[in-house]
Enzyme design. Sequence first.
Site: not given
Length: 483
Positions: A76, A151, A175
């Site tokens: 990420k 996210s 997330s």
Amino acid sequence: MHQLTLAEIARGLADKKFSSEELTKTLLARIAQLDPQLNSFITLTEDLALEQAKAADVRRANGETGALLGAPIGHKDLFCTLGVRTSCGSKMLDNFKAPYDATVVAKLAAAGAVSLGKTNMDEFAMGSANESSYYGAVKNPWNLEHVPGGSSGGSAAAVAARLLPAATGTDTGGSIRQPAALTNLTGLKPTYGRVSRWGMIAYASSLDQGGPLARTAEDCAILLQGMAGFDPQDSTSIDEPVPDFSANLNGSLQGLRIGVPKEFFSEGLDARIAELVHNSIKALEKLGAVIKPISLPNMQHAIPAYYVIAPAEASSNLSRFDGVRFGHRCEDPKDLTDLYKRSRAEGFGPEVQRRILVGAYALSAGYYDAYYLQAQKIRRLIKNDFMTAFNEVDIILGPTTPNPAWKIGAKNSDPVSAYLEDVYTITANLAGLPGLSMPAGFVDGLPVGVQLLAPYFQEGRLLNVAHQYQLNTDWHTRSPAGF
Ligand code: GLN
């Protein structure tokens, strides 16, 4: 080759069926071909990946072993990576090349994992749909008109589309678990303090926790093993022994007490999801688990408390992005105030600005007691609810999300309707508990997740239950058409 799980890749590499270099090239070609439909990567690091893959092949040839040695993954884009853009999905950090590796990145690299690139995400990890990224929305491979969740939506979409076998994510309010649910993956948010936050760009420091996204519980165990562990560089890291997660996946579920909170089946939950959750309960009962109805009476206060605490911490964390020390700088500032104002106004997108405003308001003199302090008290009540429940049960089970993935843009005009999607995930962050989402079926062709929560440091229990469930179901093996 792209269908292989991490566990299968480890066996294939050990048996010399293919090399890490071949596998890495195959996946890079697949990303080049398919990612334009998904937008799951912000930055690809092809050269670094090939270098790491060749090095892993040499290490294996020299007799080294290890489940992650030569395994391709993605990070990420809020994990700092030395010399590589680490954008946090924001224009603010579009030009930021991290001067060091996050602990998670360094640990996985040392274990021999091959990082193919940095995955797309909601700006500063604020969101549940991956629509707030400066680099554009990510599409759900199960239906390109729908969101993949957020996210960590880029990590989820890439793994679900078989561009990667696994990826890192972070979970502040859901997330990891929520995008896992919306894309048919298994995702685990560890106990707060289990995985180092050093070099993980902060959103809400008391809630943020890194963890794995993969297709199976078995693979989450492998990736978590490489991520977890005490880190003296992170003052909230906890010095707790890390068990061998993979070795402990074969525990019997006979007599396992599963608590099912009535508040998880409240109004707002899609009835079709409720039915799939009940099916998963039946499947676990067949394996010997015992179901106990329980209550988490303060759960109704979780969303308001979270949406005070998280923005408050964010407003403080994001104050460092001022165009001087970090981040985007506006052109031709008149004076210092103008530089701050315009750099921040240009660098941050609307959702981030909204959260900074909410957080600064909640922390301001005169309002602190009314909002932030109250929210912290609610946080303690929620934790106490869990402690009471875990006196009677071994794990807690419920839906991960109230609805399947929504259409891109559907919630844009009403941020609160997106905040409500976090209703089942944020309690674990407020309490610091580990949680896992696993595939449990489909509604209108879109994946649905079931969430498991466990007491502190019982990630192994979550992984074992999910693995036993996956040995007896095949939801997690389904792949999206076209990928
Ligand atoms: N959807 C939540 C939020 O927007 C959680 C995000 C996260 O876990 N990073 O804050």
